[in-house]
Design a protein around this motif. Structure first.
Motif, PDB file in Angstrom:
ATOM      1  N   MET A   1      -4.014   0.407  -1.667  1.00  0.00           N
ATOM      2  CA  MET A   1      -3.365  -0.366  -2.166  1.00  0.00           C
ATOM      3  C   MET A   1      -2.874   0.394  -3.742  1.00  0.00           C
ATOM      4  O   MET A   1      -3.235  -0.209  -4.819  1.00  0.00           O
ATOM      5  CB  MET A   1      -3.841  -1.505  -2.645  1.00  0.00           C
ATOM      6  CG  MET A   1      -4.082  -2.413  -1.286  1.00  0.00           C
ATOM      7  SD  MET A   1      -2.639  -2.696  -0.466  1.00  0.00           S
ATOM      8  CE  MET A   1      -1.547  -3.657  -1.537  1.00  0.00           C
TER       9      MET A   1
ATOM     10  N   TYR B   1       1.592  -4.181   4.260  1.00  0.00           N
ATOM     11  CA  TYR B   1       0.370  -3.033   4.693  1.00  0.00           C
ATOM     12  C   TYR B   1       0.837  -2.109   6.000  1.00  0.00           C
ATOM     13  O   TYR B   1       1.279  -2.836   6.792  1.00  0.00           O
ATOM     14  CB  TYR B   1      -0.696  -3.860   4.689  1.00  0.00           C
ATOM     15  CG  TYR B   1      -2.272  -2.887   4.649  1.00  0.00           C
ATOM     16  CD1 TYR B   1      -2.710  -2.717   3.437  1.00  0.00           C
ATOM     17  CD2 TYR B   1      -2.795  -2.560   5.715  1.00  0.00           C
ATOM     18  CE1 TYR B   1      -3.796  -1.910   3.308  1.00  0.00           C
ATOM     19  CE2 TYR B   1      -3.933  -1.818   5.620  1.00  0.00           C
ATOM     20  CZ  TYR B   1      -4.422  -1.503   4.329  1.00  0.00           C
ATOM     21  OH  TYR B   1      -5.543  -0.657   4.300  1.00  0.00           O
TER      22      TYR B   1
ATOM     23  N   TRP C   1       0.978 -11.700   4.300  1.00  0.00           N
ATOM     24  CA  TRP C   1       0.774 -10.657   4.667  1.00  0.00           C
ATOM     25  C   TRP C   1       1.730  -9.976   5.754  1.00  0.00           C
ATOM     26  O   TRP C   1       1.661 -10.775   6.806  1.00  0.00           O
ATOM     27  CB  TRP C   1      -0.849 -10.407   5.240  1.00  0.00           C
ATOM     28  CG  TRP C   1      -1.858 -10.379   4.564  1.00  0.00           C
ATOM     29  CD1 TRP C   1      -1.578 -10.803   3.119  1.00  0.00           C
ATOM     30  CD2 TRP C   1      -3.095 -10.136   4.727  1.00  0.00           C
ATOM     31  NE1 TRP C   1      -3.069 -10.819   2.539  1.00  0.00           N
ATOM     32  CE2 TRP C   1      -3.936 -10.352   3.467  1.00  0.00           C
ATOM     33  CE3 TRP C   1      -4.116  -9.765   5.687  1.00  0.00           C
ATOM     34  CZ2 TRP C   1      -5.285 -10.078   3.239  1.00  0.00           C
ATOM     35  CZ3 TRP C   1      -5.224  -9.542   5.652  1.00  0.00           C
ATOM     36  CH2 TRP C   1      -6.043  -9.676   4.332  1.00  0.00           C
TER      37      TRP C   1
ATOM     38  N   ASP D   1       0.832  -1.198   0.196  1.00  0.00           N
ATOM     39  CA  ASP D   1       0.084  -0.094  -0.159  1.00  0.00           C
ATOM     40  C   ASP D   1       0.900   1.201  -0.019  1.00  0.00           C
ATOM     41  O   ASP D   1       2.158   1.226   0.011  1.00  0.00           O
ATOM     42  CB  ASP D   1      -0.882  -0.145   1.176  1.00  0.00           C
ATOM     43  CG  ASP D   1      -0.247   0.338   2.598  1.00  0.00           C
ATOM     44  OD1 ASP D   1       0.911  -0.302   2.830  1.00  0.00           O
ATOM     45  OD2 ASP D   1      -0.660   1.293   3.362  1.00  0.00           O
TER      46      ASP D   1
END
Length: 668
Positions: free
Chosen positions: A318, A346, A385, A312
Motif C-alpha cells: 500500500m 488492490y 474493495w 497499492d
C-alpha cells in the motif's frame, strides 16, 4: 426426521428479481451435477422473505423443507450459493479449478439444521476485470460471453457485490450481464462515469477539457443516461486517454497546483451531474499514482461524501506505484482519523511492462498480503474493495484468500491454505501441495531491497526485450526506461546486473520446478491435472523465461566483444527457452481451456522470442553479411570442403533458424 436433498428436490419462490432467478437456475444445475437420478422424493428448497440484516440470510430446516430466508436481493443470492457450497460441496471456483464433482444419491440434513450468515466486513467488494486479454478471445461452449458469466458467478459465490466488468469496450459489452446478475457496476479509473473515451468519439480533436469542455460533458451525460436503470458506483475523475495522466496530452498543465485545480473542478462537475440524476447516487474517485500525490500535497479537493479509493503499487504494497523510473513509494492509506469513506484498489495481477505478474501468481506471500490488508482495515478503509483479478485462472488462490478477508476482516492463512488445497486438490496430498504454494514466493526473484519487490514474469520478458532492442538501436547508450532497476548510464552495466539476477532466478526456479515435478508424480489423476495447470505450469514459465533471459545477456556480452557467432548461438538458445515457455502454456489448453492462452499478448512470451529472432538476424549480419555464405559453409560443409570456394554456395541460403540448428548439432 432428516431432510433429503436429491435430484428430485424442487426450488420454489415467488421472488421475481432477475438476478435471484438466475441464481436459482444455477442451483438447479448444481443439483443435477451433484445428485444421481433417483425415484425417491426430495425435500423442497424454498426462498422466504424474512427480516434479516442487509445481505444476510438464514438456512433453516422447517416442515420437511429447507428455507433460505433473506430480506434483500444479495441475501437471497448468497443464500442460494451457500446451499450449493455447504450442502452440495460445489466450491466457489468449481469452474475455474475444474473441481471434480462426484454425484451422490442424496444429501441428508438433520431436522434442526440451522445456519445464520454474518454481515460482511467490507461494504462494497468485488473485482476489476482488467488486462483481460486471455478472456477476450476465449470461447466456452462456443460462446464468447460464457467465461464472463462464469466469472460473475464465481464472484457472487465469494460474496462480491460490485464489479468493473472489463476494460474499454468490454466494460460496455458485459455491463448489462453484470447488472442482470445483481452487481453494482463501477468504472475503470481512466473511464470516468463509464462514458465513451473522448479520443474514440473525437479521434481528430485534442483531448483537452479546456478546448472541448462541452464535448466531454456530453459524453459524461450520455454515460449517466445509459446506466440509469442499473445499480452504479460512479467513478469520478480525469486521467488521460490511456492509463496515463491527462497532462501527457495537454502540456499547459505543468504544475501540481494547476493539475489539481483542473481535476478538482472536473470531479465536482461530474459529481453534480450524477447527483442531479439521482440524489442518492454513490460516488467514488481513485487516488491512484499521480492523483494520490496531488491529494497528499493538498492540491486535489473532492466532495466530502464520495468514497476515496487508495491503491497499492501493483505488487500488493500500500504505497504509490512506480511509473517509468519514478518510484516515490508514498504511503497510500488514509491517515488515522481522516474523515470520510475510504476503500482500496488492490492487485493480484498487474501490468507495468517492468516486473509485475500477469499470467503467473503474485510473487508475494499470503502472509504479506494479510499484513497489508490488516493495515487497510485498521485505517477504516473498508467501504470499497476492488481487486484487479485480471484473467482469473492464474490468480484463483489469492482471489479466494482476499474474499475470505472481506467477509470477516481476518483469515488465518494456515486455515485458508488447508481448506483451499482440500477443496480443490483433495486432502490426501495436502501437506506436499501446501509446501509448493508456500515455496512459490520464497523462490521468487528479489529485484530490489523492499519486501514487495519480487519479480513476476514480466521482468524476464519486458526487461529482456528492452535490452535486446537498445543493443540493436545503439549499444553505446543505456536503456533509459530501465533506470528503475539499475541506475547507470552504461548499457553493459545494465546487462550484467540483469544477467546476475536472472542466473539467480534460474537457479531458484530450477529448484522450485524440481520440487513441483517431484510432487506431481505422487498425485492421483484428479489432483495431478489441476497441479499441472497451476503451480507446475507457473514454475515452468518462470524457469524457462529466466533461463532465456540469462542466455540473452550472455549473448549480448559476447556481441559486445564482437564474438558474433557465439553471441548468435547463445541468443538462439535463449529464444528456444522462451518458445518452450510459450509451449508450456499452450500445452495446458485441454478441454474447455482450448485456446485460453492463445491471446497472451501483454507479457507476450512469444513476442520475446520474436524480438530475439530479430537480434539473431542483426548478429548474423554483423559477421556473415552482406552475402551470408560463410557461416553456412562452416556449419553445413565438411571441414575439407568448407574452405574451397570455387562456388560460394551450392544450396539456397539457410535461414537463421537453420543455421542455429546446425550450431546446436556441433556445439551441443
Amino acid at each position: 426426521m432428516e431432510l433429503c436433498i436429491n435430484r428430485n428436490t424442487t426450488i420454489t419462490t415467488t421472488i421475481r428479481i432477475k438476478s435471484v432467478r438466475k441464481a436459482v437456475e444455477n442451483l438447479k444445475r448444481d443439483l443435477c451435477k451433484s445428485c444421481l437420478e433417483t425415484k425417491l422424493p426430495g425435500a423442497e428448497i424454498c426462498l422466504v422473505e424474512y427480516e434479516q440484516e442487509k445481505e444476510c440470510y438464514q438456512l433453516i430446516a422447517f416442515n420437511n423443507r429447507l428455507e433460505i430466508r433473506a430480506k434483500d436481493e444479495f441475501g437471497f443470492i448468497y443464500g442460494i450459493y451457500e446451499v450449493s457450497r455447504r450442502i452440495l460441496g460445489i466450491h466457489e471456483f468449481w469452474f475455474w479449478n475444474d473441481q471434480k464433482i462426484i454425484p451422490q444419491n442424496e444429501f441428508r440434513l438433520p431436522e434442526d439444521y440451522f445456519y445464520q450468515s454474518t454481515p460482511f466486513k467490507v461494504k462494497y467488494r468485488g473485482w476489476f476485470v482488467n488486462d483481460e486479454v486471455l478472456l477476450n478471445s476465449w470461447y466456452v461452449e462456443r460462446k464468447k460471453s460464457k467465461p464472463w458469466e462464469m466469472l460473475f458467478e464465481a464472484l457472487l459465490r465469494l460474496g462480491g457485490n460490485m464489479v468493473i466488468p472489463g476494460t474499454d469496450k468490454n466494460s460496455n459489452t458485459y455491463r448489462d450481464m453484470a447488472s442482470e446478475m445483481g452487481f453494482y457496476v463501477s468504472h475503470h479509473h481512466a473511464e470516468p462515469l463509464g462514458a465513451e473515451m473522448f479520443a474514440r468519439q473525437y479521434p481528430n480533436l485534442s483531448p483537452s477539457y479546456d478546448e472541448h469542455a462541452e464535448k466531454f460533458e456530453k459524453l459524461w451525460q450520455d454515460g449517466i443516461q445509459k446506466q440509469k436503470k442499473m445499480k452504479v458506483i460512479w467513478n469520478l475523475g480525469f486521467r488521460g486517454q490511456g492509463d496515463c495522466p491527462f497532462w501527457d496530452n495537454d502540456p499547459r498543465y505543468q504544475t501540481d497546483e494547476a493539475r489539481g485545480a483542473l481535476m478538482s473542478d472536473i470531479i465536482q462537475k461530474q459529481y453534480d451531474m450524477v447527483k442531479q440524476n439521482d440524489g442518492n447516487a454513490i460516488c467514488c474517485t481513485n487516488l491512484y499514482g499521480e492523483t494520490m500525490e496531488l491529494y497528499q500535497k493538498g492540491f486535489l479537493k473532492v466532495p466530502k461524501d464520495i468514497i476515496k479509493i487508495w491503491a497499492d503499487n501493483g505488487y500488493g504494497k500500500m504505497v504509490t506505484r512506480r511509473q517509468n523510473n519514478h518510484n516515490p513509494r508514498i504511503p497510500s492509506l488514509p491517515t488515522k482519523g481522516e474523515k470520510g469513506s475510504h476503500g482500496i484498489y488492490y492487485h493480484v495481477s498487474f501490468y507495468d511492462l517492468q516486473a509485475a505478474n500477469h499470467i503467473t501468481m503474485l510473487p508475494n506471500s499470503i502472509a504479506f498480503i494479510k499484513k497489508e490488508l490488516d493495515k487497510v482495515i485498521k485505517c477504516n478503509a473498508s467501504d470499497f474493495w476492488i481487486i484487479n483479478c485480471s484473467n482469473i485462472k492464474p490468480h484463483v488462490y489469492l482471489l479466494d484468500y482476499i474474499s475470505k478477508i472481506w467477509k470477516c476482516d481476518s483469515m488465518d492463512s494456515e486455515v485458508f491454505k488447508n481448506n483451499y488445497v482440500t477443496n480443490y486438490y483433495g486432502s490426501k496430498y495436502q501437506e506436499e501441495i501446501i509446501k509448493c504454494f508456500d515455496a512459490y514466493s520464497k523462490y521468487a526473484l528479489s529485484y530490489g531491497n523492499k519486501e514487495d519487490e519480487h519479480a513476476g514474469e514480466q521482468f524476464s520478458n519486458h526487461v529482456a526485450r528492452t535490452l535486446a532492442s537498445q543493443f540493436m538501436k545503439d549499444r553505446t547508450k543505456h536503456a533509459e526506461s530501465l533506470l528503475w532497476f539499475r541506475n547507470t548510464n552504461n548499457l553493459i552495466d545494465q546487462i550484467n546486473s540483469y544477467k546476475n539476477m536472472c542466473i539467480n532466478a534460474t537457479d531458484n526456479y530450477d529448484k522450485y520446478l524440481k520440487m513441483c515435478e517431484l510432487t506431481v508424480h505422487s498425485l492421483d489423476h484428479n489432483s495431478e491435472e489441476l497441479f499441472r495447470d497451476s503451480l507446475l505450469l507457473q514454475a515452468r514459465v518462470h524457469y524457462y523465461c529466466f533461463k532465456g533471459a540469462s542466455l540473452l545477456c550472455e549473448g549480448l556480452l559476447e556481441a559486445e566483444k564482437e564474438n558474433y557467432k557465439q553471441s548468435f548461438y547463445l541468443v538462439g538458445k535463449a529464444k528456444k527457452n522462451y518458445l518452450q515457455a510459450n509451449h508450456e502454456l499452450r500445452a495446458r489448453e485441454h478441454g474447455k481451456w482450448k485456446n485460453f492462452y492463445q491471446n497472451e499478448c501483454l507479457t507476450d512470451i512469444k513476442q520475446t522470442a520474436w524480438v530475439l529472432s530479430g537480434l539473431m538476424s542483426y548478429l548474423r549480419n554483423m559477421e556473415d553479411g552482406p552475402h551470408f555464405y560463410q557461416w553456412q559453409r562452416e556449419f553445413l560443409y565438411a571441414p575439407e570442403d568448407s574452405k574451397v570456394m570455387l562456388i560460394l554456395n551450392m544450396e539456397n541460403h539457410l535461414t537463421d533458424d537453420e543455421i542455429f540448428s546446425l550450431m546446436e548439432e556441433r556445439y551441443d
